[in-house]
Design a protein around this motif. Structure first.
Motif, PDB file in Angstrom:
ATOM      1  N   TYR A 138       0.821  -1.208   0.000  1.00  0.00           N
ATOM      2  CA  TYR A 138       0.000   0.000   0.000  1.00  0.00           C
ATOM      3  C   TYR A 138       0.862   1.268   0.000  1.00  0.00           C
ATOM      4  O   TYR A 138       0.512   2.256  -0.641  1.00  0.00           O
TER       5      TYR A 138
ATOM      6  N   VAL B 132      -0.929   1.392  -9.486  1.00  0.00           N
ATOM      7  CA  VAL B 132      -1.391   0.315  -8.611  1.00  0.00           C
ATOM      8  C   VAL B 132      -0.660  -0.997  -8.826  1.00  0.00           C
ATOM      9  O   VAL B 132      -0.820  -1.935  -8.043  1.00  0.00           O
TER      10      VAL B 132
ATOM     11  N   SER C 196       0.156  -4.604  -9.748  1.00  0.00           N
ATOM     12  CA  SER C 196      -0.704  -5.768  -9.943  1.00  0.00           C
ATOM     13  C   SER C 196      -1.895  -5.773  -8.985  1.00  0.00           C
ATOM     14  O   SER C 196      -2.752  -6.641  -9.068  1.00  0.00           O
ATOM     15  N   ASN C 197      -1.961  -4.798  -8.091  1.00  0.00           N
ATOM     16  CA  ASN C 197      -3.047  -4.730  -7.113  1.00  0.00           C
ATOM     17  C   ASN C 197      -4.284  -4.126  -7.776  1.00  0.00           C
ATOM     18  O   ASN C 197      -4.341  -2.938  -8.036  1.00  0.00           O
ATOM     19  N   THR C 198      -5.275  -4.953  -8.054  1.00  0.00           N
ATOM     20  CA  THR C 198      -6.507  -4.467  -8.680  1.00  0.00           C
ATOM     21  C   THR C 198      -7.668  -4.453  -7.697  1.00  0.00           C
ATOM     22  O   THR C 198      -8.826  -4.395  -8.102  1.00  0.00           O
ATOM     23  N   SER C 199      -7.330  -4.459  -6.418  1.00  0.00           N
ATOM     24  CA  SER C 199      -8.381  -4.475  -5.404  1.00  0.00           C
ATOM     25  C   SER C 199      -9.035  -3.097  -5.281  1.00  0.00           C
ATOM     26  O   SER C 199      -8.474  -2.083  -5.703  1.00  0.00           O
ATOM     27  N   LEU C 200     -10.208  -3.081  -4.679  1.00  0.00           N
ATOM     28  CA  LEU C 200     -10.901  -1.830  -4.420  1.00  0.00           C
ATOM     29  C   LEU C 200     -10.053  -0.933  -3.525  1.00  0.00           C
ATOM     30  O   LEU C 200      -9.907   0.264  -3.799  1.00  0.00           O
ATOM     31  N   LEU C 201      -9.467  -1.501  -2.503  1.00  0.00           N
ATOM     32  CA  LEU C 201      -8.631  -0.716  -1.592  1.00  0.00           C
ATOM     33  C   LEU C 201      -7.434  -0.116  -2.316  1.00  0.00           C
ATOM     34  O   LEU C 201      -7.089   1.043  -2.093  1.00  0.00           O
ATOM     35  N   GLY C 202      -6.828  -0.887  -3.205  1.00  0.00           N
ATOM     36  CA  GLY C 202      -5.695  -0.372  -3.974  1.00  0.00           C
ATOM     37  C   GLY C 202      -6.094   0.815  -4.837  1.00  0.00           C
ATOM     38  O   GLY C 202      -5.396   1.826  -4.900  1.00  0.00           O
TER      39      GLY C 202
END
Length: 167
Positions: free
Chosen positions: A4, A53, A55-61
């Motif tokens: 993060y 971002v 490789s982080n495709t999360s909502l939080l990312g």
């Protein structure tokens, strides 16, 4: 490194790159964007998304990247308010287009303002002849301000735009 924290650092780097790129490639305001410019902005946003971002495709990312961009914008505005040097570097300056009835042709050419655009702004300000203009300025927000010797003139608002045949 914390994934993060990496998103925040990547987003900050992209933000400052975009600020510098827009400064050096010369758009004064988003209101001056034509169709090709809007497409460019959309494509750039898509191309730098992965740089922010990873490789982080999360909502939080995604929310963290957006938060970092808002934070960078807020911080930059505060720095520009406190530092005249940074403000002068980032922000454009107003440009004189007409002074005491004399047209600044070199300035108009450098800014890409046509005589038709200048005449349109004059008409919107109730001025018919160049000689009647004490001062005409292209403001940092893209507006053309005109001051004449006529005390009866109303204040008007002219936003410079690229004519559809020129884009």
């Amino acid at each position: 490194m914390n994934p993060y924290l990496e998103i925040i650092l990547r987003s900050a780097a992209v933000y400052f790159f975009m600020v510098l790129a827009l400064r050096f490639f010369g758009k004064k305001e988003l209101s001056q964007l034509n169709t090709a410019d809007v497409i460019l902005v959309l494509l750039i946003s898509n191309s730098v998304q992965n740089a922010m971002v990873g490789s982080n495709t999360s909502l939080l990312g995604g929310l963290l990247a957006a938060f970092a961009l808002f934070l960078m914008s807020f911080v930059l505005k505060k720095i520009m308010f406190k530092s005249q040097i940074i403000n002068d570097f980032i922000q454009e300056r107003p440009e004189i287009l007409i002074h005491s009835g004399k047209i600044e042709f070199k300035t108009l050419a450098r800014l890409g303002i046509t005589s038709e655009e200048l005449e349109e702004a004059m008409r919107e300000h109730g001025v018919q002849y160049y000689k009647e203009v004490k001062l005409a300025m292209l403001e940092v927000d893209g507006n053309i301000s005109i001051i004449s010797g006529d005390n009866d003139l109303k204040q008007t608002h002219h936003k410079r735009r690229i004519h559809k045949t020129l884009s």
